[in-house]
Design an enzyme around this catalytic site. Structure first.
Site, PDB file in Angstrom:
ATOM      1  N   HIS A 428       0.847  -1.210   0.000  1.00  0.00           N
ATOM      2  CA  HIS A 428       0.000   0.000   0.000  1.00  0.00           C
ATOM      3  C   HIS A 428       0.873   1.248   0.000  1.00  0.00           C
ATOM      4  O   HIS A 428       0.611   2.202   0.718  1.00  0.00           O
ATOM      5  CB  HIS A 428      -0.908   0.005   1.238  1.00  0.00           C
ATOM      6  CG  HIS A 428      -1.921  -1.096   1.232  1.00  0.00           C
ATOM      7  ND1 HIS A 428      -2.646  -1.454   2.341  1.00  0.00           N
ATOM      8  CD2 HIS A 428      -2.333  -1.905   0.233  1.00  0.00           C
ATOM      9  CE1 HIS A 428      -3.466  -2.450   2.022  1.00  0.00           C
ATOM     10  NE2 HIS A 428      -3.294  -2.749   0.758  1.00  0.00           N
TER      11      HIS A 428
HETATM   12  N1  6FA Z   1      -5.270  -1.836  -2.773  1.00  0.00           N
HETATM   13  C1  6FA Z   1      -6.544  -1.894  -2.381  1.00  0.00           C
HETATM   14  O1  6FA Z   1      -7.215  -0.874  -2.289  1.00  0.00           O
HETATM   15  N2  6FA Z   1      -7.118  -3.105  -2.069  1.00  0.00           N
HETATM   16  C2  6FA Z   1      -6.423  -4.281  -2.106  1.00  0.00           C
HETATM   17  O2  6FA Z   1      -6.979  -5.352  -1.822  1.00  0.00           O
HETATM   18  C3  6FA Z   1      -5.070  -4.221  -2.500  1.00  0.00           C
HETATM   19  N3  6FA Z   1      -4.328  -5.347  -2.574  1.00  0.00           N
HETATM   20  C4  6FA Z   1      -3.080  -5.281  -3.142  1.00  0.00           C
HETATM   21  C5  6FA Z   1      -2.371  -6.466  -3.368  1.00  0.00           C
HETATM   22  O3  6FA Z   1      -2.871  -7.595  -2.930  1.00  0.00           O
HETATM   23  C6  6FA Z   1      -1.153  -6.434  -4.071  1.00  0.00           C
HETATM   24  C7  6FA Z   1      -0.406  -7.712  -4.313  1.00  0.00           C
HETATM   25  C8  6FA Z   1      -0.650  -5.187  -4.544  1.00  0.00           C
HETATM   26  C9  6FA Z   1       0.632  -5.097  -5.342  1.00  0.00           C
HETATM   27  C10 6FA Z   1      -1.335  -4.011  -4.288  1.00  0.00           C
HETATM   28  C11 6FA Z   1      -2.540  -4.045  -3.578  1.00  0.00           C
HETATM   29  N4  6FA Z   1      -3.267  -2.896  -3.330  1.00  0.00           N
HETATM   30  C12 6FA Z   1      -4.543  -2.958  -2.869  1.00  0.00           C
HETATM   31  C13 6FA Z   1      -2.701  -1.558  -3.636  1.00  0.00           C
HETATM   32  C14 6FA Z   1      -3.241  -0.952  -4.920  1.00  0.00           C
HETATM   33  O4  6FA Z   1      -3.342  -1.904  -5.942  1.00  0.00           O
HETATM   34  C15 6FA Z   1      -2.297   0.170  -5.302  1.00  0.00           C
HETATM   35  O5  6FA Z   1      -2.281   1.126  -4.271  1.00  0.00           O
HETATM   36  C16 6FA Z   1      -2.708   0.856  -6.593  1.00  0.00           C
HETATM   37  O6  6FA Z   1      -2.788  -0.054  -7.669  1.00  0.00           O
HETATM   38  C17 6FA Z   1      -1.681   1.925  -6.931  1.00  0.00           C
HETATM   39  O7  6FA Z   1      -2.088   2.577  -8.106  1.00  0.00           O
HETATM   40  P1  6FA Z   1      -1.076   3.474  -8.910  1.00  0.00           P
HETATM   41  O8  6FA Z   1      -1.807   4.063 -10.035  1.00  0.00           O
HETATM   42  O9  6FA Z   1      -0.351   4.335  -7.960  1.00  0.00           O
HETATM   43  O10 6FA Z   1       0.047   2.452  -9.427  1.00  0.00           O
HETATM   44  P2  6FA Z   1      -0.054   1.029 -10.132  1.00  0.00           P
HETATM   45  O11 6FA Z   1       1.105   0.266  -9.621  1.00  0.00           O
HETATM   46  O12 6FA Z   1      -1.407   0.455 -10.008  1.00  0.00           O
HETATM   47  O13 6FA Z   1       0.155   1.361 -11.681  1.00  0.00           O
HETATM   48  C18 6FA Z   1       1.366   1.785 -12.213  1.00  0.00           C
HETATM   49  C19 6FA Z   1       1.367   1.388 -13.698  1.00  0.00           C
HETATM   50  O14 6FA Z   1       2.443   2.018 -14.331  1.00  0.00           O
HETATM   51  C20 6FA Z   1       1.563  -0.109 -13.905  1.00  0.00           C
HETATM   52  O15 6FA Z   1       0.613  -0.560 -14.855  1.00  0.00           O
HETATM   53  C21 6FA Z   1       2.986  -0.216 -14.438  1.00  0.00           C
HETATM   54  O16 6FA Z   1       3.173  -1.308 -15.308  1.00  0.00           O
HETATM   55  C22 6FA Z   1       3.130   1.102 -15.145  1.00  0.00           C
HETATM   56  N5  6FA Z   1       4.503   1.589 -15.228  1.00  0.00           N
HETATM   57  C23 6FA Z   1       5.415   1.637 -14.235  1.00  0.00           C
HETATM   58  N6  6FA Z   1       6.563   2.166 -14.663  1.00  0.00           N
HETATM   59  C24 6FA Z   1       6.377   2.481 -15.971  1.00  0.00           C
HETATM   60  C25 6FA Z   1       7.219   3.053 -16.962  1.00  0.00           C
HETATM   61  N7  6FA Z   1       8.470   3.431 -16.671  1.00  0.00           N
HETATM   62  N8  6FA Z   1       6.723   3.222 -18.212  1.00  0.00           N
HETATM   63  C26 6FA Z   1       5.450   2.831 -18.510  1.00  0.00           C
HETATM   64  N9  6FA Z   1       4.618   2.265 -17.597  1.00  0.00           N
HETATM   65  C27 6FA Z   1       5.078   2.108 -16.347  1.00  0.00           C
END
Ligand code: 6FA
Length: 494
Positions: A428
């Site tokens: 988180h």
């Molecule tokens: N949050 C909840 O609210 N409920 C949950 O049950 C929950 N469970 C989990 C969980 O079980 C796991 C295993 C994880 C990893 C997270 C969980 N979370 C939960 C947290 C929640 O998913 C995150 O807080 C939320 O997704 C964060 O959203 P953001 O938009 O901040 O970031 P993401 O990681 O979702 O997305 C980033 C994207 O950017 C990815 O698709 C990645 O591939 C892409 N990316 C990264 N670097 C890049 C680059 N250099 N160029 C292009 N794309 C890039």
């Protein structure tokens, strides 16, 4: 072509942002380093237990636990030392799906938000309209594997807790409990991939490119002119350019954004020097253009401490072992038939800190915590121990209920004090690009613009200055709705 807005990352923050900017008529490019996830995105990692049903690992909520084993776990970012989703939807395509609407307090100045953020209500309402929550995810409306809830509610009822529908009154957080609330609909993983992303894809002014990694922003002093990608077919040397007055939005997550900012010469000196000593040195602007900001500092994550309770009526579901290859056949068949039953929910069905750490990179550009964020503030530990002791104090009043871990020779205090920090993560992460009123203590200003730049923004979990009350995706997507509104209202844009 060139774009009004280039958004980096298709996670929770990036998808809300991409949809709203394209809805406003802007020419939007969304870049995602990963590839397909759920079936509607072209994903084809189909569940062998339901052949022909078009159900991928990511579509079926109950397959959540299966993501943590297997040979080719391509969905986890390989250059981040904790779990982060590198696929369409980012964390929302792999997370446990728990989904809470934020409290008023979470967005208040005491929790670090600039006062202009005020009431999250209208933005959460916009989110809720696109993504309602449910606490009965099975398509037949029934609840499954309810035993843990029944037993726990006896324990809590005896201590004066009230059973409520948690997302109906998000501000009620004192001695309440309820069914877990999910970002699932029709018995399937839902979230922004199935909603915000789909409406964006229908617009001619929206372009989406997957398998495209951004290493840095290209800038001329304080003005960003485009982004540097690893795809040379996209533009000269892999650079995509902005229209005049265009803007770049970083939504690459709590580990992804710092890595991009460091390579763009933005962040603490030690991290920019790490880039200088790496294969990415060529991305850096001249030293006179470096911008010193506390990128990666102020990082928070919930400390996760597992207790194991046992009761003869509770079906442990074999700890969700082997659900990918050999789930209970009747449950797999029921789900395949109409998205109902045990697999319509995920495993975590029974579940304000100040501690902080630091995220950085090493010379091979792996993103990692340099300082662990869990329980570094002794007050957090005191509160946690008190809360656990409080809940467990009534355990003997429930016939058949016993605590397995910690065992009866270990106090909660000792258990928490000796808990290995490396296993305390909740995934988180927030705060790495913290929002704030002052460039010495924050990375983005009240409009989510990176200090010292004209047109670089961050919209995702990393701007959240304090820890949300529950799992963060609800608070984070509400914050994205609010950020988009603020960015569109700023003068001088495209
Ligand atoms: N949050 C909840 O609210 N409920 C949950 O049950 C929950 N469970 C989990 C969980 O079980 C796991 C295993 C994880 C990893 C997270 C969980 N979370 C939960 C947290 C929640 O998913 C995150 O807080 C939320 O997704 C964060 O959203 P953001 O938009 O901040 O970031 P993401 O990681 O979702 O997305 C980033 C994207 O950017 C990815 O698709 C990645 O591939 C892409 N990316 C990264 N670097 C890049 C680059 N250099 N160029 C292009 N794309 C890039």
């Amino acid at each position: 072509g060139t774009f009004d807005y280039i958004i980096v990352g298709s996670g929770a923050g990036g998808l809300v942002t991409a949809d709203r900017f394209s809805e406003a008529g802007k020419k939007v490019l969304l870049l995602e380093r990963g590839g397909p996830s759920v079936a509607i995105t072209g994903g084809n990692v189909y569940w062998p237990a339901a052949p022909g049903a078009n159900l991928t690992r990511f579509d079926v909520p109950g397959l959540f636990e299966s993501e943590f084993s297997g040979d080719d776990t391509f969905w986890w970012c390989k250059d981040v030392t904790y779990f982060a989703g590198c696929l369409i939807g980012g964390g929302t395509s792999v997370n446990g799906g728990l989904y809470w609407f934020p409290t008023y307090y979470e967005f208040s100045p005491v929790n670090g938000w600039p006062s202009s953020w005020g009431d999250h209500g209208p933005y959460t309402a916009k989110l809720q309209q696109r993504l309602p929550s449910t606490d009965a995810p099975s398509a037949d409306g029934k609840r499954y594997l309810e035993q843990a809830f029944t037993v726990t509610s006896q324990l809590l009822d005896n201590q004066g807790y009230t059973n409520i529908t948690i997302n109906d009154t998000p501000d009620s957080k004192d001695h309440i409990y309820g069914y877990s609330s999910w970002n699932f609909q029709q018995g399937m993983r839902w979230g922004p991939v199935r909603t915000y992303f789909q409406t964006a894809l229908q617009r001619p002014n929206f372009v989406f490119l997957q398998n495209t990694m951004v290493s840095s922003v290209v800038r001329n002093g304080s003005t960003i002119t485009g982004v540097q990608t690893n795809d040379t077919s996209i533009g000269p040397n892999g650079v995509v350019s902005l229209n005049p007055n265009g803007r770049v939005i970083l939504s690459a997550g709590s580990f992804g954004n710092p890595r991009i900012l460091f390579q763009s010469g933005i962040g603490p000196l030690d991290m920019i020097q790490t880039v200088q000593n790496s294969s990415a040195a060529g991305n850096l602007p001249p030293e006179s253009d470096w911008i010193d900001l506390p990128v990666g500092y102020n990082v928070k994550d919930n400390p996760s401490i597992n207790l194991i309770l046992q009761h003869p009526l509770i079906d442990s579901y074999d700890n969700w072992d082997n659900i990918w290859d050999s789930p209970r056949p009747a449950d797999a068949a029921q789900y395949a038939a109409n998205h109902s039953g045990v697999f319509a929910g995920a495993s975590p069905n029974s579940t304000g800190i100040t501690s902080q750490g630091r995220i950085g990179i090493n010379t091979d550009l792996t993103a990692l915590p340099l300082i662990n964020p869990w329980l570094t503030d002794p007050n957090d530990k005191v509160v946690l121990i008190q809360g656990l002791n409080d809940i467990l104090s009534g355990i003997n009043t429930i016939p058949g209920l016993s605590l397995v871990t910690p065992d009866n020779t270990t106090t909660i205090e000792d258990y928490v004090n000796t808990y290995p920090p490396s296993t305390m993560n909740s995934n988180h992460w927030t705060g790495a690009c913290k929002i704030g009123n002052d460039s010495s203590t924050s990375v983005v200003d009240e409009n989510t613009k990176v200090w010292g730049t004209d047109n670089l923004f961050v919209v995702d979990a990393s701007i959240i200055p304090g820890m949300p009350a529950g799992n963060p995706q609800g608070a984070l997507m509400s914050a994205a709705e609010q950020a988009v509104t603020k960015i569109l209202a700023l003068p001088g844009g495209p």
